[in-house]
Design an enzyme around this catalytic site. Structure first.
Site, PDB file in Angstrom:
ATOM      1  N   CYS A 151     -27.094  -9.863 -16.836  1.00 20.68           N
ATOM      2  CA  CYS A 151     -26.484  -9.638 -18.143  1.00 20.68           C
ATOM      3  C   CYS A 151     -27.467 -10.074 -19.230  1.00 20.68           C
ATOM      4  O   CYS A 151     -28.038 -11.157 -19.164  1.00 20.68           O
ATOM      5  CB  CYS A 151     -25.179 -10.424 -18.269  1.00 20.68           C
ATOM      6  SG  CYS A 151     -24.453 -10.329 -19.915  1.00 20.68           S
ATOM      7  N   GLY A 210       0.793  -1.224   0.000  1.00 23.51           N
ATOM      8  CA  GLY A 210       0.000   0.000   0.000  1.00 23.51           C
ATOM      9  C   GLY A 210       0.820   1.266   0.000  1.00 23.51           C
ATOM     10  O   GLY A 210       0.283   2.345  -0.202  1.00 23.51           O
TER      11      GLY A 210
END
Lengths: 256, 285
Positions: free
Chosen positions: B238, B29
């Protein structure tokens, strides 16, 4: 009683020029100290040194911390000092734009210090923001407005709310009423006096306005050329000035 | 092909980038500065990701490049061609068959596996940037773990929109230490960062930063106790493959307001259709 703040021999130089030098005083809990002087007398430099914005060249600023008792904040580790600045200290800038986040709503501005010390509940943050806006006389329906939409006086009050929300014990104020018109100044002073007395805050107020210190300060320090030329109780210094510069300062106040 | 060094960049540059990547992996990070090079494509087209990919590629790698989940959009096609030309590596559209995936704005739907590397293109690596413009100050905030400001952004979202309206580039906290911008992936993809078996590398070319998530890193999306993080997607299935658990693109299909929702991950959608799934507007493969 331990002083909340003990200042010992603070000196700050800008190269060969003196910012301020040889400043020492004690500030007790609940006490308000006024620092007056003309422009360039070193009062803002002194305040920045006290609040840790500038590193003094010499001297100690000993603060009575909650956890460890009196600690010199000049030599303390930076994370600790920044933690102090977020919790036990507050700094009210002359220009509210310096102390506020102009792109963030009023509620966010007040809530920032809470979130900085770990508040993670939106409802609680919002209700304490509402509470504090009320205390500085900003209507609750302005909570989601940005400071840019506020008047100068409201911005200054918002800055005060944002600073006091974490319950600091020591407030540094740099010309808190500068740049405001007189009626707004009077209301702000009224508000400040109420808050300081009710919360039992200690404060160091830098100003060139003698009326401000007359109203707010218990004790007074007069600075000239980086040196403290006179100290004493506010009324004593203003009513019976001893040093020539203080006499000049007091006599130059315009009478209406 | 022989006119280029393998994967375009010279070996010294690749070594420099690998060192930045290693440092990034060691400190999950943390944004590692690196000397970003000019690439033969404009900033904003993935110059950071391309440099990270170039530094990681080996001749045995199989490369997949996606843009918003799709294998056939401009950005994906041009970067894929770039590495075909300069590195001569094998390319694929299948997520499972790729050893290195460069992506813009999405994480593939198919589960990633150990040994895979995902490279993200990052426009602005600093999550605090829009609240605190000073780089010196944001660095100090990372150093001292002063992340209250990140919640101010989320607070503003709720105050203005009634919910956390940040839908992409949703800030995360890595291993309880650094707050990181996961690049502009939709927050739907944020949970896929947590504990992923694949190595995730983030490259920002213009801003000259590289950061990383090693495999199985703990990644937590920031939120409030009373407004918890919710990965969101369009509330549809979808229309081509019928999947109900994928991130969808909305496509306008005519001038009469007709629209369809399709998987943004084209490879995932194709695989499902080949396996016999048919959506509302799809035809059996």
């Amino acid at each position: 009683m331990t002083p909340l703040l003990q200042v010992r021999g603070i000196e700050k130089r800008y190269g060969a020029r003196i910012g301020c030098t040889g400043v020492s005083f004690d500030l007790y809990p609940g006490e308000v100290m006024g620092i007056v002087g003309e422009s360039g007398s070193g009062k803002s430099t002194l305040l920045s040194c006290l609040a840790g914005h500038l590193a003094p060249d010499q001297g100690q600023v000993i603060f009575d911390t909650r956890a460890k008792g009196p600690v010199d904040t000049v030599t303390m580790a930076e994370p600790e000092r920044r933690m102090l600045a977020r919790t036990d200290w507050a700094f009210v800038h002359q220009n509210p734009r310096d102390g506020l986040r102009m792109g963030v709503s009023a509620g966010g501005n007040v809530g920032e210090r809470l979130m900085a010390v770990g508040a993670r509940n939106y409802g609680q943050i919002r209700s304490s923001a509402e509470d504090w806006l009320g205390r500085v006389e900003i209507a609750a329906d302005r909570i989601d407005d940005r400071p840019a939409a506020f008047s100068g006086g409201m911005q200054q009050r918002l800055q005060i709310a944002r600073n006091l929300v974490t319950g600091p014990r020591l407030v540094f104020m740099d010309e808190p009423t500068g740049g405001l018109d007189v009626s707004v100044q009077a209301r702000l002073l009224d508000l400040l006096r109420g808050l300081v007395r009710r919360l039992g805050l200690s404060a160091v107020i830098v100003t060139h306005d003698l009326a401000v210190v007359r109203l707010l300060a218990d004790r007074l320090m007069v600075m000239k050329g980086g040196l403290v030329v006179e100290t004493g109780l506010t009324d004593q210094v203003l009513d019976d000035p001893q040093h020539a510069y203080t006499q000049l300062l007091v006599s130059s106040v315009l009478q209406v | 092909m022989s006119d280029y060094n393998f994967a375009y960049l010279d070996e010294e540059t690749k070594r420099m980038i690998r060192r930045a990547i290693l440092k990034g992996v060691a400190i999950p990070g943390y944004q590692v500065p690196f000397a970003s090079r000019e690439m033969p494509m404009p900033y904003g087209w993935g110059t950071g990701g391309v440099q990270v990919t170039a530094a990681c590629l080996t001749p045995e790698d199989v490369l997949k490049v996606i843009d918003q989940g799709a294998d056939d959009t401009t950005n994906a096609v041009s970067i894929r061609k770039f590495f075909q030309l300069t590195a001569g590596v094998e390319v694929t559209e299948a997520t499972a068959g790729a050893s290195l995936i460069q992506t813009r704005h999405r994480i593939p739907e198919a589960a990633l596996t150990e040994g895979q590397i995902v490279v993200f293109q990052v426009p602005i690596p600093e999550p605090l940037r829009f609240l605190e413009p000073r780089e010196t100050e944001t660095r100090k905030m990372h150093e001292l773990e002063e992340y209250g400001l990140m919640h101010v952004k989320l607070y503003e979202d709720i105050a203005r929109h009634g919910q956390i309206a940040t839908a992409y580039a949703y800030p995360v906290k890595v291993e309880g230490r650094y707050v990181m911008d996961p690049s502009p992936i939709p927050k739907f993809d944020n949970p896929k960062l947590d504990g992923s078996p694949a190595l995730m590398l983030f490259g920002a070319g213009r801003e000259q930063r590289i950061y990383a998530l090693p495999p199985y890193t703990k990644v937590v999306s920031l939120d409030f106790e009373d407004h918890p993080f919710e990965p969101s997607k369009a509330d549809h299935d979808c229309d081509l493959c019928g999947a109900s658990d994928t991130y969808l693109d909305e496509v306008i299909v005519d001038d009469q307001g007709g629209r369809m929702f399709v998987c943004s991950d084209t490879d995932h959608c194709r695989c499902r259709r080949e396996a016999g799934h048919v959506g509302r507007l799809g035809v059996a493969a």
